[in-house]
Design an enzyme around this catalytic site. Structure first.
Site, PDB file in Angstrom:
ATOM      1  N   HIS A 102      11.270  46.730 -10.045  1.00  0.00           N
ATOM      2  CA  HIS A 102      12.331  45.792  -9.670  1.00  0.00           C
ATOM      3  C   HIS A 102      13.191  45.348 -10.848  1.00  0.00           C
ATOM      4  O   HIS A 102      14.229  44.700 -10.644  1.00  0.00           O
ATOM      5  CB  HIS A 102      11.740  44.573  -8.950  1.00  0.00           C
ATOM      6  CG  HIS A 102      12.564  44.134  -7.788  1.00  0.00           C
ATOM      7  ND1 HIS A 102      12.063  43.403  -6.736  1.00  0.00           N
ATOM      8  CD2 HIS A 102      13.881  44.319  -7.491  1.00  0.00           C
ATOM      9  CE1 HIS A 102      13.011  43.169  -5.852  1.00  0.00           C
ATOM     10  NE2 HIS A 102      14.139  43.707  -6.292  1.00  0.00           N
ATOM     11  N   ASP A 129      10.744  40.305  -0.935  1.00  0.00           N
ATOM     12  CA  ASP A 129       9.792  40.456  -2.039  1.00  0.00           C
ATOM     13  C   ASP A 129       8.663  39.456  -1.881  1.00  0.00           C
ATOM     14  O   ASP A 129       8.873  38.340  -1.387  1.00  0.00           O
ATOM     15  CB  ASP A 129      10.539  40.199  -3.358  1.00  0.00           C
ATOM     16  CG  ASP A 129       9.858  40.770  -4.583  1.00  0.00           C
ATOM     17  OD1 ASP A 129       8.621  40.800  -4.628  1.00  0.00           O
ATOM     18  OD2 ASP A 129      10.578  41.175  -5.516  1.00  0.00           O
ATOM     19  N   HIS A 131       7.385  38.240  -4.501  1.00  0.00           N
ATOM     20  CA  HIS A 131       7.580  37.419  -5.688  1.00  0.00           C
ATOM     21  C   HIS A 131       9.044  37.000  -5.782  1.00  0.00           C
ATOM     22  O   HIS A 131       9.927  37.691  -5.276  1.00  0.00           O
ATOM     23  CB  HIS A 131       7.199  38.193  -6.954  1.00  0.00           C
ATOM     24  CG  HIS A 131       5.832  38.807  -6.900  1.00  0.00           C
ATOM     25  ND1 HIS A 131       5.607  40.048  -6.325  1.00  0.00           N
ATOM     26  CD2 HIS A 131       4.631  38.354  -7.334  1.00  0.00           C
ATOM     27  CE1 HIS A 131       4.313  40.325  -6.411  1.00  0.00           C
ATOM     28  NE2 HIS A 131       3.709  39.317  -7.015  1.00  0.00           N
ATOM     29  N   ASP A 133      10.644  36.680  -8.769  1.00  0.00           N
ATOM     30  CA  ASP A 133      11.239  37.381  -9.921  1.00  0.00           C
ATOM     31  C   ASP A 133      12.267  36.508 -10.617  1.00  0.00           C
ATOM     32  O   ASP A 133      13.348  36.957 -10.995  1.00  0.00           O
ATOM     33  CB  ASP A 133      11.871  38.707  -9.471  1.00  0.00           C
ATOM     34  CG  ASP A 133      10.837  39.688  -8.943  1.00  0.00           C
ATOM     35  OD1 ASP A 133       9.647  39.530  -9.271  1.00  0.00           O
ATOM     36  OD2 ASP A 133      11.214  40.606  -8.195  1.00  0.00           O
ATOM     37  N   HIS A 146       9.917  43.095 -14.837  1.00  0.00           N
ATOM     38  CA  HIS A 146      10.344  43.139 -13.436  1.00  0.00           C
ATOM     39  C   HIS A 146      10.260  41.770 -12.773  1.00  0.00           C
ATOM     40  O   HIS A 146      10.707  41.615 -11.632  1.00  0.00           O
ATOM     41  CB  HIS A 146       9.553  44.183 -12.650  1.00  0.00           C
ATOM     42  CG  HIS A 146       8.095  43.891 -12.466  1.00  0.00           C
ATOM     43  ND1 HIS A 146       7.298  44.589 -11.579  1.00  0.00           N
ATOM     44  CD2 HIS A 146       7.265  42.989 -13.043  1.00  0.00           C
ATOM     45  CE1 HIS A 146       6.064  44.139 -11.619  1.00  0.00           C
ATOM     46  NE2 HIS A 146       6.012  43.172 -12.497  1.00  0.00           N
ATOM     47  N   ASP A 233      11.645  45.282  -1.913  1.00  0.00           N
ATOM     48  CA  ASP A 233      10.469  45.582  -2.726  1.00  0.00           C
ATOM     49  C   ASP A 233       9.326  45.998  -1.796  1.00  0.00           C
ATOM     50  O   ASP A 233       9.106  45.375  -0.759  1.00  0.00           O
ATOM     51  CB  ASP A 233      10.086  44.328  -3.519  1.00  0.00           C
ATOM     52  CG  ASP A 233       9.040  44.569  -4.592  1.00  0.00           C
ATOM     53  OD1 ASP A 233       8.006  45.193  -4.292  1.00  0.00           O
ATOM     54  OD2 ASP A 233       9.244  44.099  -5.726  1.00  0.00           O
ATOM     55  N   ASP A 235       6.325  45.418  -2.081  1.00  0.00           N
ATOM     56  CA  ASP A 235       5.329  44.360  -1.861  1.00  0.00           C
ATOM     57  C   ASP A 235       5.809  43.257  -0.926  1.00  0.00           C
ATOM     58  O   ASP A 235       5.062  42.312  -0.652  1.00  0.00           O
ATOM     59  CB  ASP A 235       4.790  43.809  -3.177  1.00  0.00           C
ATOM     60  CG  ASP A 235       5.783  42.983  -3.973  1.00  0.00           C
ATOM     61  OD1 ASP A 235       6.771  42.468  -3.409  1.00  0.00           O
ATOM     62  OD2 ASP A 235       5.572  42.829  -5.193  1.00  0.00           O
ATOM     63  N   GLU A 278       9.840  49.450  -6.447  1.00  0.00           N
ATOM     64  CA  GLU A 278       8.405  49.239  -6.700  1.00  0.00           C
ATOM     65  C   GLU A 278       7.501  50.238  -5.984  1.00  0.00           C
ATOM     66  O   GLU A 278       6.286  49.999  -5.891  1.00  0.00           O
ATOM     67  CB  GLU A 278       7.991  47.798  -6.365  1.00  0.00           C
ATOM     68  CG  GLU A 278       8.597  46.752  -7.302  1.00  0.00           C
ATOM     69  CD  GLU A 278       7.977  46.711  -8.691  1.00  0.00           C
ATOM     70  OE1 GLU A 278       6.935  47.365  -8.908  1.00  0.00           O
ATOM     71  OE2 GLU A 278       8.552  46.022  -9.575  1.00  0.00           O
TER      72      GLU A 278
END
Length: 313
Positions: A102, A129, A131, A133, A146, A233, A235, A278
């Site tokens: 990412h 995502d 996260h 980030d 990332h 992403d 995830d 990712e």
């Protein structure tokens, strides 16, 4: 704008240096192997594959924080992707950036923002995502870069090295929506709240439904005559259905939640560029995650439930 019959440009971004676990450099070719081009063409789109991009050449750079890992590589990739995205954002094409971790979004989104500014239109970003980030170079404890692109893109200080000069087209934080998040560090949480970034975690998705959260954001994009970049992403998805990621967090979006989000985005006709990031094929199960990500791209570009063959993932 409609996503019907688009001229799509694929750009491979084998960025591997931003993540804590290596393997994302194989992601772009895994998407191609999983049938991305054929699927898009079957939906009536034209596809031009520009191959895999190479990082820019940068001189010796000293990281502003010694904990940062692979800092010169991050700068090199950001500059190369920024220039490529600015060019594609100025053309009548729909770019799909195939990652890569990412960290690549620092370049892709900043380039798209530059192109949007030249058109005198705001750029909105949907960040799908686990996260946020949203670390700066000073707040990150892991040093994995990332975890920093969205803070750079929203104009936080300390990132001048990335483009070699200050980023003049920072996103308005209120034009960013993070959806599906379930892992936010305290420093990120405080900055997100202070700046007014939209954040919908998995609990909100559980309680309100992904469509109810996504549609008001899309209405704001439409009202502002905005361009919309989607950064997806792996995830974002639950690791049970998408294991090929080095940052698994349980409790992610289900198969149908993810497809519904893509279908709603297609119906809106607002999306103008896309990151697929990712994907780490080294961690996949016989291409399961790569195929799912390709299927999600299909939903974004108009594939309906009735169009899908019966198959096991």
């Amino acid at each position: 704008m409609t996503l019907a019959g688009k001229q799509i440009v694929l750009v491979g971004a084998p960025v591997d240096e931003g993540a804590g676990q290596r393997g994302c450099l194989m992601g772009p070719d895994a998407y191609r192997t999983a049938g991305l081009i054929g699927m898009l063409e079957a939906l009536g789109h034209s596809v031009d594959d520009h191959g895999n991009l190479a990082p820019a050449t940068v001189g010796a750079l000293r990281p502003p924080n010694p904990v940062l890992k692979n800092y010169p590589a991050y700068v090199a990739w950001t500059r190369a992707l920024h220039d490529k995205a600015a060019d594609l954002g100025s053309a009548s094409v729909f770019p799909i950036y195939l990652g890569g971790d990412h960290a690549l979004a620092a370049g892709t989104v900043s380039g798209q923002a530059r192109a949007a500014a030249a058109k005198n239109r705001p750029l909105f970003v949907l960040w799908l995502d686990a996260h946020s980030d949203f670390h700066t170079f000073q707040t990150t404890a892991s040093g994995n870069l990332h975890g920093t692109p969205l803070a750079f893109l929203c104009g936080l200080p300390g990132f001048d090295d990335l483009l070699g000069s200050p980023f003049r087209h920072a996103l308005k934080p209120e034009n960013v929506e993070i959806l599906g998040v379930r892992s936010i560090d305290p420093e990120e949480r405080d900055m997100l709240r202070e700046l007014g970034v939209g954040v919908s975690d998995m609990r909100r998705i559980d309680e309100e439904g992904i469509g109810s959260l996504l549609r008001p954001f899309l209405e704001r994009v439409r009202a502002a005559d905005g361009l919309l970049h989607v950064s997806l992403d792996v995830d974002f998805l639950d690791p049970e259905i998408a294991p090929a990621v080095g940052t698994t967090v349980p409790g992610g979006a289900t198969f149908r939640e993810a497809h519904l989000a893509m279908e709603i985005l297609h119906d809106s006709g607002l999306v103008t560029s896309l990151d697929l990031v990712e994907l780490n094929p080294f961690l996949d199960e016989r291409g399961k995650t790569a195929r799912l990500m390709v299927e999600l791209a299909g939903s974004l570009f108009g594939r309906r439930v009735f169009d899908r063959p019966t198959r096991s993932f």
